[in-house]
Scaffold this active site. Sequence first.
Site, mmCIF file in Angstrom:
data_model
loop_
_atom_site.group_PDB
_atom_site.id
_atom_site.type_symbol
_atom_site.label_atom_id
_atom_site.label_comp_id
_atom_site.label_asym_id
_atom_site.label_seq_id
_atom_site.Cartn_x
_atom_site.Cartn_y
_atom_site.Cartn_z
ATOM 1 N N GLU A 11 1.076 -0.783 0.075
ATOM 2 C CA GLU A 11 -0.434 -0.005 0.024
ATOM 3 C C GLU A 11 0.667 1.329 -0.132
ATOM 4 O O GLU A 11 1.992 1.507 0.937
ATOM 5 C CB GLU A 11 -0.972 -0.176 1.416
ATOM 6 C CG GLU A 11 -1.607 1.153 1.819
ATOM 7 C CD GLU A 11 -2.922 1.084 0.070
ATOM 8 O OE1 GLU A 11 -2.692 2.228 -0.139
ATOM 9 O OE2 GLU A 11 -3.620 0.287 -0.197
ATOM 10 N N GLU A 40 5.361 -1.081 -8.077
ATOM 11 C CA GLU A 40 6.609 -0.795 -8.735
ATOM 12 C C GLU A 40 8.270 -0.534 -7.915
ATOM 13 O O GLU A 40 8.891 -1.528 -8.351
ATOM 14 C CB GLU A 40 6.621 0.408 -9.530
ATOM 15 C CG GLU A 40 5.545 0.233 -11.279
ATOM 16 C CD GLU A 40 4.248 0.480 -10.124
ATOM 17 O OE1 GLU A 40 3.377 0.466 -11.166
ATOM 18 O OE2 GLU A 40 4.033 0.475 -9.346
ATOM 19 N N GLU A 54 -7.361 -4.258 -5.962
ATOM 20 C CA GLU A 54 -8.283 -3.256 -6.379
ATOM 21 C C GLU A 54 -7.688 -2.462 -7.003
ATOM 22 O O GLU A 54 -7.519 -1.482 -6.769
ATOM 23 C CB GLU A 54 -8.680 -3.137 -5.336
ATOM 24 C CG GLU A 54 -9.977 -1.992 -4.779
ATOM 25 C CD GLU A 54 -9.423 -0.418 -5.870
ATOM 26 O OE1 GLU A 54 -10.383 0.126 -6.105
ATOM 27 O OE2 GLU A 54 -8.868 0.072 -4.561
ATOM 28 N N GLU A 63 -8.632 6.543 -14.118
ATOM 29 C CA GLU A 63 -8.054 6.586 -13.194
ATOM 30 C C GLU A 63 -7.238 5.177 -12.815
ATOM 31 O O GLU A 63 -7.516 4.839 -11.381
ATOM 32 C CB GLU A 63 -7.912 7.173 -11.607
ATOM 33 C CG GLU A 63 -8.758 8.564 -12.496
ATOM 34 C CD GLU A 63 -9.475 9.380 -11.241
ATOM 35 O OE1 GLU A 63 -10.059 8.893 -10.191
ATOM 36 O OE2 GLU A 63 -9.288 10.951 -11.305
#
Length: 167
Positions: A11, A40, A54, A63
């Site tokens: 996250e 990344e 998600e 987006e």
Amino acid sequence: SDLAARVYAVEASAICQQAVEVVKQNKMEDRITVLKGTMETVQLPEKVDVIVSEWMGYALMYESMLCSVISARDKWLKENGLMLPSYAELFIAPITDPTTDWRLEFWGKVKERYGVDMSCMESFARKCIMNQEIAVNLVSGEDVLAHPVRFAELDLQVATKEEDRKS
């Protein structure tokens, strides 16, 4: 046991800290590692069997984080690993939107209601209202004018970054 032997939660936002607290509160530190960063940039200690993400944005691609998920898949997913969700479809249907219609017609009715001619605002209002890249509005079933038709599909097991760039 039906539990995963190891989970890596990635996250990039500040909610990462709350995820760490949830893991601790549930005494799952031995199985779940929360990593702050993007797919990344993080380094996992091993390849994984499953990626759960998600990634979808409005209208599937707006987006969206598809490029990041593809990067994660290519870098971290074991051969024959599973992507969840693994497949996405996008449907389109014509609608009528009474709220938008009312907003567009409003300026032409100001003179009769209030005595001030504001009709010159109609084209400006149309530009502002109709030029939004995407709008998220609730519509009722009766406002859907035809059956939806699938016009795009995406298989995450084989999707490429080039496909993401086309959308």
